[in-house]
Design a protein around this motif. Structure first.
Motif, PDB file in Angstrom:
ATOM      1  N   ASP A 290     100.595   9.671  41.780  1.00 56.52           N
ATOM      2  CA  ASP A 290      99.458   8.881  41.150  1.00 56.52           C
ATOM      3  C   ASP A 290      99.003   9.082  40.809  1.00 56.52           C
ATOM      4  OD1 ASP A 290      99.914   6.777  43.008  1.00 56.52           O
ATOM      5  OD2 ASP A 290      98.672   7.190  43.850  1.00 56.52           O
ATOM      6  N   SER A 307     115.246  23.335  35.138  1.00 63.96           N
ATOM      7  CA  SER A 307     114.024  21.961  35.191  1.00 63.96           C
ATOM      8  C   SER A 307     112.886  22.793  34.928  1.00 63.96           C
ATOM      9  CB  SER A 307     114.064  21.220  35.913  1.00 63.96           C
ATOM     10  OG  SER A 307     113.798  21.890  37.695  1.00 63.96           O
TER      11      SER A 307
ATOM     12  N   THR B  83     117.748  17.950  32.744  1.00 64.03           N
ATOM     13  CA  THR B  83     116.693  16.869  33.117  1.00 64.03           C
ATOM     14  C   THR B  83     115.364  17.573  33.321  1.00 64.03           C
ATOM     15  OG1 THR B  83     118.460  17.139  35.133  1.00 64.03           O
ATOM     16  CG2 THR B  83     116.188  16.235  35.978  1.00 64.03           C
ATOM     17  N   GLY B  84     115.434  18.469  33.287  1.00 66.68           N
ATOM     18  CA  GLY B  84     113.622  18.607  33.297  1.00 66.68           C
ATOM     19  C   GLY B  84     112.925  17.862  31.517  1.00 66.68           C
ATOM     20  N   LEU B  87     112.194  14.343  32.792  1.00 67.63           N
ATOM     21  CA  LEU B  87     111.710  13.897  33.658  1.00 67.63           C
ATOM     22  C   LEU B  87     109.951  14.295  32.218  1.00 67.63           C
ATOM     23  CD1 LEU B  87     112.574  16.203  37.121  1.00 67.63           C
ATOM     24  CD2 LEU B  87     112.102  13.554  36.081  1.00 67.63           C
ATOM     25  N   ALA B  88     110.095  14.995  31.695  1.00 65.02           N
ATOM     26  CA  ALA B  88     108.919  15.805  30.580  1.00 65.02           C
ATOM     27  C   ALA B  88     108.677  14.749  29.054  1.00 65.02           C
ATOM     28  CB  ALA B  88     108.468  17.275  29.734  1.00 65.02           C
ATOM     29  N   ASN B  89     110.099  14.385  28.742  1.00 66.42           N
ATOM     30  CA  ASN B  89     109.967  13.272  27.916  1.00 66.42           C
ATOM     31  C   ASN B  89     110.905  12.602  27.939  1.00 66.42           C
ATOM     32  OD1 ASN B  89     109.511  11.300  25.630  1.00 66.42           O
ATOM     33  ND2 ASN B  89     109.503  13.213  24.080  1.00 66.42           N
ATOM     34  N   ARG B 117     122.521  11.969  40.287  1.00 61.16           N
ATOM     35  CA  ARG B 117     121.167  11.143  39.896  1.00 61.16           C
ATOM     36  C   ARG B 117     120.761  10.509  38.621  1.00 61.16           C
ATOM     37  NH1 ARG B 117     119.268  17.379  40.357  1.00 61.16           N
ATOM     38  NH2 ARG B 117     118.198  17.190  42.331  1.00 61.16           N
ATOM     39  N   TYR B 308     117.661   8.259  37.218  1.00 62.61           N
ATOM     40  CA  TYR B 308     116.507   8.635  37.360  1.00 62.61           C
ATOM     41  C   TYR B 308     115.485   8.980  36.910  1.00 62.61           C
ATOM     42  CZ  TYR B 308     114.941  12.939  39.785  1.00 62.61           C
ATOM     43  OH  TYR B 308     114.301  13.938  40.776  1.00 62.61           O
ATOM     44  N   ILE B 312     111.720   7.303  38.141  1.00 66.59           N
ATOM     45  CA  ILE B 312     110.637   8.475  38.366  1.00 66.59           C
ATOM     46  C   ILE B 312     109.453   8.312  36.976  1.00 66.59           C
ATOM     47  CG2 ILE B 312     109.871  10.789  37.743  1.00 66.59           C
ATOM     48  CD1 ILE B 312     111.125  10.866  40.175  1.00 66.59           C
ATOM     49  N   GLN B 315     107.693   5.232  38.882  1.00 69.90           N
ATOM     50  CA  GLN B 315     106.987   5.272  39.587  1.00 69.90           C
ATOM     51  C   GLN B 315     105.674   5.867  39.540  1.00 69.90           C
ATOM     52  OE1 GLN B 315     108.742   7.529  43.171  1.00 69.90           O
ATOM     53  NE2 GLN B 315     109.857   6.556  44.135  1.00 69.90           N
ATOM     54  N   VAL B 316     105.756   6.647  38.729  1.00 76.64           N
ATOM     55  CA  VAL B 316     104.223   7.921  37.937  1.00 76.64           C
ATOM     56  C   VAL B 316     103.647   6.965  37.109  1.00 76.64           C
ATOM     57  CG1 VAL B 316     103.863   9.312  36.126  1.00 76.64           C
ATOM     58  CG2 VAL B 316     105.424  10.170  37.703  1.00 76.64           C
ATOM     59  N   GLY B 319     101.964   4.157  40.128  1.00 80.62           N
ATOM     60  CA  GLY B 319     100.899   5.426  41.036  1.00 80.62           C
ATOM     61  C   GLY B 319      99.459   4.759  39.425  1.00 80.62           C
TER      62      GLY B 319
END
Lengths: 622, 346
Positions: A290, A307, B83-84, B87-89, B117, B308, B312, B315-316, B319
């Motif tokens: 969140d 990662s 993958t990282g 996830l960051a951008n 994934r 994936y 993610i 979800q973020v 939230g």
């Protein structure tokens, strides 16, 4: 005598105690960690200072009744400042013979034992390796014993609850907790509410647990009335004013990382692979999606580190976490982050090793790994937390240094710090100075390894920025253009630059200070990490009796504080207690050529105050 | 009033970096680089939004030769780094370039998880069935009996089937091409680029120094027409110089066979039509090996599923939308103060 309770010493006195150590011990399925955790909450609410030490087996459910399946939770609390979870146990709650056997040696000679006689049948005695019943054969010494059939009394108390026998017996730990609450005059209301919330979906279980809690408490009152037992009183501690909560190292580390990335005004991508005792950090942060935090459970330790590096490359702060064996797997990736000069934070919750070692037991034997454990000349920053709440400050400092110096930072915690808890005066995150990250935006004059002349950090140029497209990698790169370079003099220059950048961090961290006014001569005790509590108490005890003892406790392990050499050279006798074979002491000797001496302990448990006092005294006398 | 001037369209050359290319003369990697540069120009890739990530090996030098962002990482770990990055951008357009040793040996685990994934990247696996940069050892895709410095009497290990492995790992896009096939390689790469999720492309690449001609049984011009079948969704799977051969299910079995049109009363309607959303068919196409069968090229499988990184991010975002108030610091103060607290008065 009515009932199964018997008391060997019936003296009636309500003693006021300065501090008490209570240990709850039982099967790993007996709920001892939960019981201890609840007692900790009520104790904190009662105003005592405290420190806890959960000690549990690596197996999730070891065979019932065996010594290797014993799980224990220790709490030291009192009206004075509490520095450790306690040397000796004053009150041991033993839910079965195995718990008694494993823990008896730690109970003080005048200690109190509370045992569930219902679990002391022949079968359990045999499983624990007892040839005769220790309750009957005089094997408990002069310790006072409360023998009570908790199993039976719990069943009786829950007769009307509608719970079956199995579920009723699960409430046995609450019965024991009720008795200990009575013993130390603790309020039950927050636990009652907590049980109601926890078992909201099974109200009959909540009612049963509360009934057991009350029954245990009532037993104490009855025992007191009949003169069998007396309650203790432990006055509130004189803590500094403020709003407090109990915090474990894991919680404080997670919050520190959140605070640090907020102060850096950067997003956190936390990448980890499950490993004991580090997984808790992943759990805490995964529940914080969140707050814009991304967590990634990678396929292995290497992927977790890589990662995180990818995330940092793309403009977030990559954070990875593990314990020693997992950190070993991340080593090559750390080299990549060092070579490409990307920020990265690695939390190492150390455990006893080598190899799988003792996964749930504490040790601080990864200092060499953190400082030296990579191929080639590959320096990075190493910070060590001294206590559960100190993890908060260390995590913020790690984020600050990683982003400012474009370097990996390793934070050393350990199994003890991660699981132990202590009261914490809650800081106001908004009062902390911000250190916002400044990404490079300006294409003019850009190359990926252009450095800030002061910090020697390279510019952080993030994909997505027009005009700054560039290539980086693990191959050595030209100090000016950043292109691949095999030029010998360039490699010398880059190696020197990388080292100078890390050395330069020493200018940006506080000078080292003594824990208290230093005393000239005598012994200087130098510690790091979770030995802080016992060293500090031992040193203060000796100082109270006028002895020339001083204490330095390091947060910054690499680079070391710039004035540390000067402080060390003021002493002829330097003692370095560590839960390893002597790692910091080796570092200090090699850096400063001082006659530092090692005090080593690697039995999976924290130092006792008494053994530190004895070791320091021995040095004072020679 | 500002008038937006359309940026001049970039050419393949604009995507090439100024670095001197260090592959051996005649290496198949040159042809792949050419096709990738053309693809980038064709899809009008934004250089600042594009990232090439690689591990270690000859193929892994790829990012240095492209003028976008590039990250040459460590052996086998490019999928994890990529993958990282996502996830960051998640907005970044990420290509991973790898070889058979990098992707299937030291990095086999990461490839498996990248595919299952379904991280939104293009994954190019240059398969030359040999370790080039370390001077010619046999690789996980080398056929049994490969003689190399580390297998002087012939390797005895069974090779991994690259596309079968990708399908087994749960890849949602699997394609195959030959390095020198400039006619269709950019087209396959464009499809890979358009696909959301991991787009896995095996490229048969020739190592001229250590394994020259390893794919010649189907890649040579002289046999290409007879030994390659270019599959296309919704079209019958025909091949041969005269397009007079086809694939069909052998009646009563779940086995592919080649048939000749106009023989034994077989017409085009008997030839199997390619369905790229059919994973079973993709597996059968992937398993075809010469000389008994032609090699299937093109998009063998494409059946998109949520990536994936998008899941993610969702979800973020969900939230954050629920709890957004006053920034992270005040929010953190609130989290730390939740639960059991007590006040000590001065």
């Amino acid at each position: 005598m009515e009932g199964s309770a018997a008391l060997k010493d019936g003296r009636r006195q309500k003693r006021e105690l300065e501090s008490v150590v209570v240990r709850f011990a039982g099967d790993s399925g007996d709920g001892m960690q939960l019981t201890g955790g609840r007692f900790t909450v009520e104790t904190a609410l009662a105003g005592n200072d405290l420190a806890t030490f959960p000690d549990f087996p690596a197996e999730i459910r070891a065979p019932i009744g065996t010594t290797f399946g014993v799980s224990a939770f220790q709490i030291n609390f009192g009206g004075r400042t509490i520095m450790t979870s306690g040397d000796q146990v004053d009150v041991l709650v033993a839910m079965n013979p195995a718990a008694l056997k494993v823990n008896l040696a730690d109970v003080a000679a005048a200690g109190l034992l509370i045992v569930d006689t219902g679990a002391f049948g022949d079968k359990n005695l045999r499983k624990a390796g007892y040839e005769s019943n220790p309750l009957k054969d005089g094997g408990l010494g002069d310790r006072r014993v409360i023998e009570v059939d908790m199993s039976q009394r719990t069943l009786e108390a829950l007769k009307e609850s509608g719970l079956n026998k199995k579920d009723s017996l699960r409430c046995k730990n609450m019965w024991a907790l009720g008795l200990v609450y009575w013993l130390f005059d603790r309020d039950r209301s927050s636990t009652t509410k907590w049980l109601g919330d926890k078992f909201a979906k099974r109200p009959e279980l909540a009612q049963g647990a509360i009934a057991a809690l009350n029954a245990g408490h009532a037993f104490g009152e009855t025992a007191e009335l009949s003169g069998e037992l007396n309650a203790y009183s432990v006055p509130a501690a004189h803590l500094a004013p403020g709003l407090y909560r109990n915090v474990t190292g894991t919680q404080a580390m997670a919050w520190g990382l959140i605070a640090g990335t907020a102060l850096a005004e950067i997003r956190m991508v936390f990448c980890s692979y499950p490993i004991t005792p580090a997984s808790g950090l992943l759990h805490v942060l995964a529940a914080q999606k969140d707050r814009g935090i991304v967590t990634f459970q990678a396929e292995d330790e290497i992927a977790a580190a890589c990662s995180a590096i990818g995330a940092s490359y793309a403009g977030a702060l990559g954070v990875t976490s593990s314990s020693g064996p997992g950190v070993a797997l991340k080593t090559e990736a750390l080299g990549l982050a060092i070579a490409t000069e990307l920020p990265l934070v690695l939390i190492n919750t150390q455990r006893a090793g080598p190899s799988t070692g003792l996964p749930t037991k504490t040790e601080q034997s990864d200092l060499f790994q953190a400082v030296f454990g990579r191929n080639a000349d590959s320096e990075l920053v190493v910070i060590a937390a001294r206590s559960p709440s100190d993890c908060f400050e260390c995590a913020i400092e790690a984020v600050r240094l990683a982003t400012k110096y474009m370097t990996p930072v390793i934070v050393l915690s350990d199994g003890y710090i991660a699981n132990a808890s202590e009261p914490w005066a809650l800081p106001d995150v908004e009062s902390y100075p911000k250190f916002p990250v400044k990404f490079r935006r300006e294409p003019e004059g850009f190359h990926p390894f252009v450095r800030d002349p002061e910090t020697l950090a390279r510019a952080w140029a993030v994909p997505g920025t027009p005009g700054l497209e560039h290539r980086i990698g693990g191959l050595e790169r030209d100090a000016d253009s950043g292109n691949i370079s095999y030029d010998p003099s360039n490699h010398q220059r880059m190696t020197d630059l990388r080292a100078a950048k890390i050395s330069g961090v020493a200018k940006d961290i506080p000078e080292q200070d003594f824990e208290d006014t230093p005393r000239e001569g005598g012994v200087l005790v130098v510690g790091w990490g979770s030995t802080y509590g016992p060293i500090n108490r031992a040193v203060n005890n000796l100082r109270d009796s006028g002895m020339p003892v001083s204490h330095i406790h390091l947060r910054h392990i690499w680079p070391l504080p710039r004035n540390l050499g000067d402080l060390l050279r003021r002493y002829d006798r330097i003692l370095v207690p560590e839960m390893n074979r002597g790692q910091l002491v080796t570092l200090l000797r090699s850096e400063y050529l001082v006659p530092a001496e090692s005090l080593s302990k690697v039995n999976g448990k924290p130092f006792l105050i008494a053994e530190l006092e004895a070791a320091i005294r021995a040095r004072l006398e020679t | 009033m500002n008038i937006a001037v359309p940026a001049e369209k970039l050419t393949p050359k604009d995507y090439a970096s100024d670095q001197e290319i260090r592959w051996c003369p005649g290496c198949g990697d040159y042809a792949i680089l050419k096709a990738v540069l053309k693809t980038l120009a064709d899809v009008e890739a934004k250089p600042e939004q594009t990232v090439f990530v690689s591990g270690i090996g000859c193929a892994a030098r790829f990012p240095y030769y492209i003028s976008t962002y590039g990250f040459h990482t460590i052996h086998g770990r490019a999928p994890a780094v990529a993958t990282g990055i996502k996830l960051a951008n998640p907005e970044l357009d990420v290509w991973v370039v790898s070889g058979d040793g990098d992707a299937l040996s030291i990095g086999g685990n990461h490839l498996l998880h990248l595919l299952r994934r379904n991280v939104d990247v293009q994954f190019l696996l240059f398969n030359n069935e040999i370790y080039g940069l370390t001077k010619g050892q046999y690789s996980p895709t080398s056929h049994v009996g490969t003689r190399s410095p580390s297998s002087p009497t012939g390797s005895v290990e069974s090779p991994v089937s690259v596309t079968a492995l990708a399908l087994g790992a749960g890849a949602r896009f699997v394609a195959r091409a030959i390095d020198t096939a400039q006619a269709y390689l950019p087209g396959v790469l464009k499809r890979a680029h358009a696909h959301r999720g991991t787009s896995f492309v095996e490229i048969f690449q020739n190592c001229i120094v250590y394994n020259d001609g390893v794919h010649s049984a189907f890649a040579d011009r002289s046999v290409a027409a007879e030994m390659q079948v270019m599959v296309e969704h919704g079209k019958p799977m025909l091949f041969g110089k005269e397009r007079d051969k086809g694939l069909r299910l052998r009646p009563g079995t779940l086995t592919l066979e080649t048939v000749k049109l106009d023989e034994d009363g077989i017409g085009e309607e008997d030839v199997l039509v390619h369905d790229e959303t059919n994973r079973t068919l993709a597996g059968m196409l992937a398993a075809m090996t010469p000389p008994a069968m032609p090699v299937a090229l093109g998009v063998l499988y494409c059946d998109p599923a949520p990536s994936y990184d998008s899941a993610i991010s969702a979800q973020v975002a969900a939230g954050q939308a629920r709890t957004k108030k006053g920034g992270i610091s005040s929010d953190l103060n609130a989290i730390m103060r939740a639960g059991n607290t007590w006040t000590v008065k001065g």
